[in-house]
Write an enzyme that holds these catalytic residues in place. Structure first.
Site, mmCIF file in Angstrom:
data_model
loop_
_atom_site.group_PDB
_atom_site.id
_atom_site.type_symbol
_atom_site.label_atom_id
_atom_site.label_comp_id
_atom_site.label_asym_id
_atom_site.label_seq_id
_atom_site.Cartn_x
_atom_site.Cartn_y
_atom_site.Cartn_z
ATOM 1 N N GLY A 19 -4.255 -15.492 3.082
ATOM 2 C CA GLY A 19 -4.399 -14.033 3.090
ATOM 3 C C GLY A 19 -5.074 -13.554 1.836
ATOM 4 N N GLY A 21 -6.137 -9.634 -0.176
ATOM 5 C CA GLY A 21 -6.171 -8.187 -0.212
ATOM 6 C C GLY A 21 -6.872 -7.712 -1.465
ATOM 7 N N MET A 23 -5.496 -6.455 -4.044
ATOM 8 C CA MET A 23 -4.701 -6.669 -5.244
ATOM 9 C C MET A 23 -4.486 -8.153 -5.545
ATOM 10 S SD MET A 23 -0.910 -5.100 -5.966
ATOM 11 C CE MET A 23 0.008 -5.478 -7.466
ATOM 12 N N VAL A 26 -3.134 -14.688 -1.277
ATOM 13 C CA VAL A 26 -1.936 -15.459 -0.953
ATOM 14 C C VAL A 26 -2.363 -16.845 -0.454
ATOM 15 C CG1 VAL A 26 0.176 -15.562 0.417
ATOM 16 C CG2 VAL A 26 -0.713 -13.346 -0.346
ATOM 17 N N ASP A 133 5.632 1.503 2.848
ATOM 18 C CA ASP A 133 4.488 0.981 3.612
ATOM 19 C C ASP A 133 4.960 0.086 4.762
ATOM 20 O OD1 ASP A 133 1.834 0.808 4.236
ATOM 21 O OD2 ASP A 133 1.375 -0.804 2.842
#
Length: 846
Positions: A19, A21, A23, A26, A133
């Site tokens: 993963g 993103g 920020m 992963v 979220d």
């Protein structure tokens, strides 16, 4: 796999990236010390240099570390290496909710997910944390099917001393799942997460979120203003749960996530009745058969960590046919497997009861820990109290009177000193107040600190309390003044309100100001949303203008929408005027260059949108003129081709007339067309030729008609004057010739009454008059008939003379006719026959 040295973390072996993103990234990794697979979240190096993002990243690990719960992903390790922050968490391999939702899910599975997430949120809420979220992307599953909440990067703690990563009024989260208060930037608690869970519950049941729009701003406005749509009719039993979770006012929602599970338990009989009549593979593109994998998911046993005393369910018999339903109100088909229905009912019971059991277990453990801490505190307090009482007893029993008197004197001296200190502090505060601006909160802190020092020395000091109340009243007045401004600084007003509440917490105006601030913030949020919508519309309009080869109706519509929202928006007005002026100039240039493609469409747009009508009307008139010119040119070309064809034909009156009419049509459209002018003159020349022929034939009426035609269509043609002169001359000559012939005719009539001798002289005069007419108008058609009449008279007269044998007169008449051109040979034949006649011989004698 090779991950690159930049992402190496000591103690971990990176296997693959799972993963990424904005920020962090992963990875699936192996924690070498335990030999277990983990999800290793490594923060971006660039963000790691920013202290705010670094704190947020570490904050996520700290939050998760405090939330040890079966439905919240656990943290194994956290640290930094060469400036890179990392968190080691449980690797969840059962897939994500977002992908499962696309396939459609059985109702028991949906309830299991909602109950599991609710249990996790209830625990986090009890700990004072708001996730902010909650969405399908942040829900994953263990291999046993239990849901896990991920991504605590923007979680917020409600406790007063918490370090907030975001400020009130800042919007964070995902728009599709935001609560109304989150969309407006208000303070949040666990009820905001319950709203997000309600959105997700609705999406699980129907296949789509309740609020959708073309933009994020539009979605936020629907969260704030619109009620959620109704569930399909066969799911209406769950509508109250969805409605309460999605209440606009947080006070009307479930106060705890566990209350949502309580509500589902209350509806358990109705849900089981629903199971008896319908199939449960919720939402899909079309009705399909439920697969064995679907049924096995329904029958998956609850893990021990969640189920309490629950046991694994029996394996389902999937040999019977089970039909799924479509999203919407399509009537589902009944199950044919009774064993399946029983299993589903058990599943729902176990799901709800196990979630409640988990909540109870973890809530009781928390309460036990709090009770243990309270017990320790009470024990310590009792010990301190007993010690204090023992000391007081000692004091009363053993202190001598002298020591008591000395203590009283010291107390009086200390009291006087304290009073002096208090007065000094009050004087200092009074002096400081005279020179500070109350808007400077940092400087007023010094004054407030002084008054607090006074109250610390004398808690009942009326002067200090009065001054603090006065300051509080002033800050209330300042907050009101800020809120009354045309553009209210809500944050400043709130800071004044906070200061007023700190100074005078029970002032009656504080709740009113708080309500005004809330309303102002909501108004500011609406304005922000409106401005966001305006910005999007302007951006789209500018893009349409840039990408469009001509006038963009879409851009015009977007700009009109902006002006509908904000009538005074200068940018929208400027862009609107620019595209309309550009359209006008482009259209004007097209017309000037003689191009018509797309011009009518442009003029139609200008007539609808251009603010000034006169220029558009002028432009439209120019375009109509251009169209006429183009049509005329086309018609002229056609007429010119016809004229060329007629010119090649043999000329007669009808051909000439058609040719003349063709040239006249061309000249009507183009008066200066030289080719048509020359062609028209050519037709007049033909008419002039016919006029000349009519003059020769002494047909003066026809001659005049031909001259009139020439003069009508080519008045400046030189033929007109020439033909008129010829006609006048011919008429005059004709009149003279006619007069001479008339005299000849009279003389001829007179001759017929005379004797042969007298007749001879008269006939000579007739001859003279005919010669006179011939000399005046040789071609006069009346001359020949007159000559014929004269010839007939001569023939008749000579014939009689021959009969009378008057030789002398015969010879004389023949001499008169000699040298003349007669219409026939009668006189010549008479003369010839007379000469050949034999002479008669007279014989005999007297």
């Amino acid at each position: 796999m090779t991950t690159g040295n930049t992402e190496d973390i000591p103690g971990y072996k990176l296997i693959k990236r799972i993963g990424k993103g904005g920020m962090a990234t992963v990875y699936l990794a192996v924690q070498e010390s335990f030999g277990r697979q983990v999800a290793l979240k490594i923060m971006s190096s660039k963000l790691g240099e920013d202290s705010v993002w670094a704190k947020r990243f570490i904050h996520e690990a700290q939050v998760i570390a405090q939330l040890s719960h079966p439905n919240i992903v656990p943290v194994f390790d956290v640290g930094t290496h060469e400036g890179k922050f990392y968190i080691s968490m449980e690797h969840v391999s059962g897939g994500g909710l977002d992908s499962k939702m696309k396939q459609g899910m059985p109702l028991p599975s949906i309830l299991r997910i909602v109950a599991g997430v609710a249990a996790g949120l209830d625990f986090a809420g009890e700990k004072g944390f708001v996730h902010r979220d909650i969405k399908p992307d942040n829900i994953m599953f263990r291999e046993d099917g239990s849901p896990i909440i991920l991504d605590f990067g923007i979680v917020k703690q409600k406790s007063k001393g918490a370090s907030h990563m975001t400020q009130t009024g800042t919007i964070v989260g995902t728009t599709t799942y935001m609560s109304p208060e989150q969309a407006q930037g208000h303070e949040l608690d666990e009820r905001s997460d319950i709203y997000s869970l309600g959105i997700m519950f609705h999406e699980l049941l129907t296949g789509k979120p309740p609020f959708q729009a073309d933009s994020d701003i539009g979605v936020l406005l629907k969260h704030v203003n619109e009620s959620p749509p109704s569930l399909p009719s066969h799911l209406s039993i769950l509508q109250p749960v969805v409605n309460k979770a999605l209440a606009k006012n947080p006070e009307e929602r479930y106060k705890r996530a566990s209350h949502l599970i309580d509500h589902l338990q209350e509806l358990e009989p109705e849900i089981k009745e629903l199971l008896n009549t319908h199939s449960y593979l919720i939402h899909g593109s079309k009705p399909t058969e439920a697969t064995s994998a679907d049924l096995e998911t329904i029958a998956q046993p609850i893990p021990d960590s969640l189920s309490g005393e629950a046991t694994a369910l029996h394996t389902l018999d999937t040999s019977q046919e089970t039909i799924a339903w479509q999203t919407g109100d399509t009537a589902p088909v009944k199950h044919t497997s009774s064993k399946h229905k029983i299993t589903e009912e058990l599943e729902i019971t176990k799901v709800l009861s196990s979630a409640k059991a988990t909540i109870k277990d973890y809530s009781e453990a928390a309460r036990n820990r709090r009770a243990k801490r309270a017990k320790s505190t009470i024990t310590a307090a009792i010990f301190i109290a007993v010690s204090a009482l023992a000391y007081i007893g000692y004091q009363q029993l053993y202190l001598v009177p002298n020591e008591r008197a000395a203590s009283e004197a010291r107390l009086a001296e200390a009291t006087l000193k304290t009073q002096r200190k208090i007065q000094s502090l009050i004087d200092d505060a009074t002096t400081a107040r005279q020179s500070i601006d109350l808007a400077d909160l940092n400087k007023t802190n010094a004054v407030i600190t002084i008054y607090h020092q006074v109250l610390k020395l004398d808690p009942e000091n009326p002067q200090a309390q009065e001054q603090l109340d006065s300051l509080g009243a002033q800050y209330i007045a300042m907050a009101k003044q800020v809120l009354a401004a045309q553009t209210a600084d809500v944050d400043l007003a709130e800071s004044y309100r906070d200061r007023a509440q700190q100074l005078s917490p029970y002032h009656p105006e504080i709740p009113k100001i708080q309500l005004a601030i809330k309303n102002a913030r909501a108004s500011a949020m609406k304005q922000q949303l409106k401005q966001g919508e305006i910005d999007i519309l302007l951006k789209v309009a500018e893009s349409d203008i840039t990408n469009s080869k001509g006038f963009s109706d879409a851009a015009h519509t977007k700009l009109q929408q902006v002006l509908h929202i904000s009538p005074d928006n200068l940018r929208a007005k400027q862009l609107l005027r620019e595209i309309l002026d550009q359209l006008y100039q482009t259209t004007q240039a097209q017309i000037a260059s003689g191009r018509t493609s797309g011009v009518q469409k442009n003029i139609n747009s200008l007539e609808r949108y251009y603010p000034e009508k006169a220029p558009v009307e002028k432009l439209s008139a120019q375009y109509q003129k251009l169209k006429r010119q183009i049509a005329n040119t086309k018609t002229q070309n056609t007429l010119q081709a016809r004229a060329s064809r007629l010119q090649r034909e043999k000329r007669n009156i009808h051909v000439n007339e058609e040719l003349r009419n063709t040239y006249l049509q061309i000249l009507k459209m183009s008066p200066s067309n030289r080719q048509a002018i020359n062609g028209l003159n050519n037709t007049s020349e033909f008419e002039g030729k016919l006029a000349s022929e009519a003059i020769q034939a002494r047909d003066f009426s026809r001659t005049q008609q031909q001259i009139d035609i020439v003069e009508k269509y080519t008045p400046r043609n030189v033929l007109v004057k020439s033909l008129k002169a010829q006609l006048q001359e011919a008429r005059h000559s004709n009149e003279q010739a006619i007069a001479a012939l008339s005299d000849a005719d009279k003389l001829l009539a007179q001759a017929n009454t005379q004797s042969h001798k007298d007749r001879q002289a008269t006939l000579k005069q007739v001859m003279v008059q005919i010669d006179k007419a011939r000399s005046i108008d040789q071609g006069n058609p009346e001359i020949t008939p007159q000559i014929k009449k004269l010839e007939a008279t001569y023939v008749a007269t000579i014939t009689k003379l021959i009969a009378n044998n008057d030789k002398r007169l015969i010879k004389s008449y023949f001499d008169d006719t000699a040298g003349q051109v007669w219409p026939s040979e009668k006189i010549l034949k008479l003369k010839t026959s007379y000469k050949e006649k034999p002479k008669r011989v007279i014989t005999g004698g007297f």
